[in-house]
Design a protein around this motif. Structure first.
Motif, mmCIF file in Angstrom:
data_model
loop_
_atom_site.group_PDB
_atom_site.id
_atom_site.type_symbol
_atom_site.label_atom_id
_atom_site.label_comp_id
_atom_site.label_asym_id
_atom_site.label_seq_id
_atom_site.Cartn_x
_atom_site.Cartn_y
_atom_site.Cartn_z
ATOM 1 N N ARG A 445 51.292 1.008 33.879
ATOM 2 C CA ARG A 445 52.760 -0.603 33.232
ATOM 3 C C ARG A 445 53.169 0.515 32.376
ATOM 4 O O ARG A 445 54.119 0.138 32.225
ATOM 5 C CB ARG A 445 51.644 -1.152 32.894
ATOM 6 C CG ARG A 445 50.881 -2.583 33.803
ATOM 7 C CD ARG A 445 50.511 -4.034 32.680
ATOM 8 N NE ARG A 445 49.489 -3.057 32.115
ATOM 9 C CZ ARG A 445 48.189 -3.726 32.065
ATOM 10 N NH1 ARG A 445 48.483 -4.035 33.449
ATOM 11 N NH2 ARG A 445 47.190 -3.117 32.059
ATOM 12 N N HIS A 448 56.112 2.720 34.330
ATOM 13 C CA HIS A 448 57.475 1.578 34.378
ATOM 14 C C HIS A 448 57.085 0.070 35.511
ATOM 15 O O HIS A 448 56.068 0.163 35.815
ATOM 16 C CB HIS A 448 58.244 1.912 35.319
ATOM 17 C CG HIS A 448 58.958 1.013 35.909
ATOM 18 N ND1 HIS A 448 60.720 1.503 35.233
ATOM 19 C CD2 HIS A 448 59.100 -0.016 36.564
ATOM 20 C CE1 HIS A 448 61.505 0.045 35.615
ATOM 21 N NE2 HIS A 448 61.283 -0.271 36.499
ATOM 22 N N PRO A 449 56.133 -1.426 34.632
ATOM 23 C CA PRO A 449 55.993 -2.247 34.500
ATOM 24 C C PRO A 449 56.362 -2.404 35.866
ATOM 25 O O PRO A 449 57.297 -2.774 36.164
ATOM 26 C CB PRO A 449 56.447 -3.194 33.353
ATOM 27 C CG PRO A 449 57.625 -2.758 32.178
ATOM 28 C CD PRO A 449 57.552 -1.055 32.938
ATOM 29 N N VAL A 451 56.363 -5.708 36.976
ATOM 30 C CA VAL A 451 57.459 -6.876 36.007
ATOM 31 C C VAL A 451 58.389 -6.849 36.230
ATOM 32 O O VAL A 451 59.892 -7.682 36.184
ATOM 33 C CB VAL A 451 56.178 -7.698 34.695
ATOM 34 C CG1 VAL A 451 56.229 -7.317 33.263
ATOM 35 C CG2 VAL A 451 56.892 -9.746 34.943
ATOM 36 N N LEU A 452 59.020 -5.985 35.643
ATOM 37 C CA LEU A 452 59.998 -5.653 35.411
ATOM 38 C C LEU A 452 61.178 -5.363 36.406
ATOM 39 O O LEU A 452 62.059 -6.315 36.740
ATOM 40 C CB LEU A 452 60.573 -4.199 33.966
ATOM 41 C CG LEU A 452 62.203 -3.614 33.706
ATOM 42 C CD1 LEU A 452 62.580 -5.040 32.579
ATOM 43 C CD2 LEU A 452 61.544 -2.380 33.216
ATOM 44 N N ALA A 460 59.500 -8.921 31.412
ATOM 45 C CA ALA A 460 58.825 -7.969 30.610
ATOM 46 C C ALA A 460 58.712 -8.006 29.308
ATOM 47 O O ALA A 460 57.797 -7.652 29.445
ATOM 48 C CB ALA A 460 59.660 -6.713 31.221
ATOM 49 N N THR A 463 55.701 -10.072 28.519
ATOM 50 C CA THR A 463 54.475 -9.913 28.590
ATOM 51 C C THR A 463 53.928 -8.333 28.017
ATOM 52 O O THR A 463 52.475 -7.701 27.377
ATOM 53 C CB THR A 463 54.898 -8.837 30.527
ATOM 54 O OG1 THR A 463 54.521 -10.321 31.058
ATOM 55 C CG2 THR A 463 53.424 -8.253 31.162
ATOM 56 N N SER A 488 65.663 -1.291 31.951
ATOM 57 C CA SER A 488 64.466 -0.392 32.036
ATOM 58 C C SER A 488 64.620 0.509 30.114
ATOM 59 O O SER A 488 63.943 0.187 29.642
ATOM 60 C CB SER A 488 65.291 0.617 32.508
ATOM 61 O OG SER A 488 63.590 1.922 32.884
ATOM 62 N N TYR A 491 63.532 -2.479 27.399
ATOM 63 C CA TYR A 491 62.651 -2.170 27.660
ATOM 64 C C TYR A 491 61.760 -1.043 27.045
ATOM 65 O O TYR A 491 61.296 -1.308 26.497
ATOM 66 C CB TYR A 491 62.237 -2.484 29.217
ATOM 67 C CG TYR A 491 60.732 -2.370 29.284
ATOM 68 C CD1 TYR A 491 59.663 -3.661 29.064
ATOM 69 C CD2 TYR A 491 59.396 -1.264 29.562
ATOM 70 C CE1 TYR A 491 58.344 -3.850 29.621
ATOM 71 C CE2 TYR A 491 58.183 -1.346 29.450
ATOM 72 C CZ TYR A 491 57.241 -2.649 29.189
ATOM 73 O OH TYR A 491 56.610 -2.675 28.959
ATOM 74 N N SER A 495 59.857 -1.334 23.711
ATOM 75 C CA SER A 495 58.041 -0.450 23.225
ATOM 76 C C SER A 495 57.936 -0.148 22.267
ATOM 77 O O SER A 495 56.731 -0.409 21.887
ATOM 78 C CB SER A 495 57.672 -0.584 24.969
ATOM 79 O OG SER A 495 56.704 -0.166 24.902
#
Length: 574
Positions: A445, A448-449, A451-452, A460, A463, A488, A491, A495
């Motif tokens: 995850r 690279h998750p 879900v993304l 994503a 989550t 990406s 995200y 994060s």
């Protein structure tokens, strides 16, 4: 202004010397009012002085100034021809002879000045022929004047009375001489009108002052003729106004032309700062030429700023100024009258070359910057693709194998039954395997998750928010998914921002906002912690900025103690 050269200084000195002689003659033997002599000598000094000043103002184009200096000297030599004197001194007689020799040349010089202005040269053969003929006829009339004057001053009993001299050399009634002057005057007027007709708009602006003064001089001379025909006394100021108004107009024209450009330094700055798309307009303003065109070199000729093909002129009052190198990188199509301004054209050429070089270098830097940005974006996109492949490989490879091992151990444990020692070992192995599998999933995850990739940025981020140990609110108004690379980047920025909130902010809550405004994606991460973050510190914040910059985006951090921290991200998304 430069220091005068030897010729300029010599003509000025000669005029002053003759003025001293004329003044001495008027004081010692003059029979007319003092103001007559003052005006007579002052008129010549004005022409000589303005001519000297014109040479100093325009050292690159001294022709008109030289002619004005010569006219001033001729007027000063001619002045005694109008004096009424009481003397028998031989030096006065010599001076009178010189006066009548020089007298006719003032007409030739004045015509020469008007036809040669402003360049100081006669460009067309008819003009050169007329002026040459006028000087020749002036010499003939001067010889006749000298013969008549010598006869008068050598006659017995001469005591300085004014000899019957005039432009016709002592024969005012001579039909031949007057007819020749009238013919020359008519031809001069025709050429003057033709000069105005052929002049460009810029040349007409330059000619406005002197030609206007020429018309005024003709009008004043007509008034003088009317007074003479009526046998009336001519007012002295009126008689000399025509002589005095001319040099002022010529000087005004030269100064106006000179000052209209400003300093060469300002000209260079004006043109150099102009972008390529505005270089033509900047040159038009600087050179006072509304018809000027700039052509840029192409394989088969030149094109203008608008992309139209330019044909280099072969006449029609236009000239070509090459810009830089052989072959030139550009050309300037300008008014032909500017060719008499070599200093100005050289400055414009150098400034235009600087502007073109600056534009070329700017374009090269922009091209290199675009290449760097594209390269950095490709690196980030390649990294994102690699992380997706790695996550997929871990999910489809190592995780599946570890799950299979776990299932096999579970089956083996069932088969062993009550064997306590073996069962304990199997239970321990399954526990370690489950922990390794959990760590592997967490690693996948982080890389690279899934879900993304499968559900997009909004899912994503939600989550991600659920995994944070503090309450996080997600405000999402995205209706469509951005490009995978943008998703990406955003995200991992979010994060990292949440990671900073958890580690450093001591916050009790946070809020994430996702929205899109036309072709810009806006993201905010706001917490209620202690604040104090600085976009210039920390590898995490620098990494966020680098990810955004790779897509021509920006990251701004606002942190004010103790209200918390706001991280705002803006990225282009098509």
């Amino acid at each position: 202004m430069r220091r005068p050269d030897a010729l300029t200084a010599g003509l000025a000195a000669a005029t002053v010397l003759v003025a001293i002689v004329d003044t001495k003659m008027a004081i010692s033997a003059g029979r007319q009012p003092a103001e007559f002599y003052i005006l007579e000598i002052s008129a010549a000094l004005v022409w000589a002085g303005v001519g000297t000043l014109a040479v100093l103002i325009r050292p690159d184009r001294p022709g008109v100034g030289r002619l004005m200096q010569l006219l001033g000297l001729v007027l000063m030599l001619d002045a005694p021809a109008g004096f009424e004197l009481t003397t028998s001194d031989r030096w006065v007689a010599v001076d009178l002879v010189l006066a009548h020799a020089a007298q006719p040349f003032q007409i030739a010089l004045f015509a020469h000045i008007l036809l040669a202005y402003p360049a100081g040269t006669l460009r067309h053969p008819p003009e050169r022929r007329l002026i040459g003929t006028t000087y020749g006829w002036s010499a003939v009339v001067g010889v006749v004047g000298v013969i008549d004057t010598v006869a008068v001053v050598t006659a017995p009993g001469w005591v300085g009375a004014r000899p019957p001299g005039a432009i016709t050399g002592g024969r005012p009634s001579s039909v031949l001489m007057n007819s020749v002057w009238l013919v020359l005057t008519a031809v001069f007027l025709v050429l003057l009108v033709d000069k105005i007709r052929r002049a460009t708009r810029r040349e007409r602006r330059v000619l406005a002052y002197p030609f206007g003064s020429g018309l005024l001089i003709l009008l004043l001379f007509l008034i003088v003729l009317v007074f003479t025909a009526a046998s009336a006394n001519i007012p002295i100021p009126l008689a000399y106004l025509a002589v005095l108004v001319g040099p002022g107009a010529f000087l005004a024209g030269l100064v106006r032309e000179r000052l209209s450009y400003g300093s060469l330094a300002e000209l260079v700055r004006t043109i150099e700062r102009a972008p390529v798309g505005q270089l033509q307009e900047a040159l038009r303003r600087a050179l006072r030429d509304p018809g000027l065109q700039v052509g840029f070199a192409r394989a088969n000729g030149y094109v203008g700023e608008g992309g139209d093909v330019l044909t280099l002129p072969t006449g029609n009052g236009r000239a070509v100024l090459p810009i830089g190198g052989r072959p030139p990188i550009a050309v300037v199509l300008h008014d032909a009258s500017l060719t008499s301004e070599p200093t100005l054209l050289n400055a414009a050429s150098a400034a235009a070359r600087l502007a073109l070089d600056n534009a070329r270098l700017h374009a090269l830097v922009q091209e290199q910057l675009a290449d760097v940005r594209a390269s950095r974006r490709r690196i980030i996109e390649a990294g994102a693709d690699q992380r997706r492949r790695l996550e997929r490989d871990l999910h489809d490879g190592a995780q599946q194998r570890m799950l299979a091992v776990g299932i096999a151990l579970q089956l083996l444990q069932r088969q062993l039954g009550d064997e306590a020692a073996a069962a304990e070992l199997l239970t321990e192995a399954r526990t370690e395997l489950d922990a390794a599998l959990a760590e592997l999933r967490e690693l996948a995850r982080g890389i690279h998750p899934a879900v993304l990739t499968e559900q997009g940025l909004s899912a994503a981020v939600r989550t991600l928010a659920r995994r944070v140990p503090i309450p996080v609110t997600v405000e999402d108004s995205l209706s469509t998914r951005p490009a995978p690379a943008v998703e990406s980047a955003v995200y991992f920025i979010v994060s990292e921002a949440l990671n900073n909130v958890v580690k450093h902010a001591r916050a009790t809550s946070a809020r994430i906002t996702l929205c899109r405004n036309e072709n810009r994606l806006h993201v905010e991460v706001v917490d209620d912690g202690v604040g104090g973050a600085d976009a210039g510190l920390g590898s995490g914040l620098r990494g966020m900025a680098d990810r955004a910059a790779a897509f021509d985006g920006t990251v701004s951090v606002t942190a004010v103690r103790p209200s918390g921290t706001r991280v705002a991200v803006e990225l282009p998304c098509d």
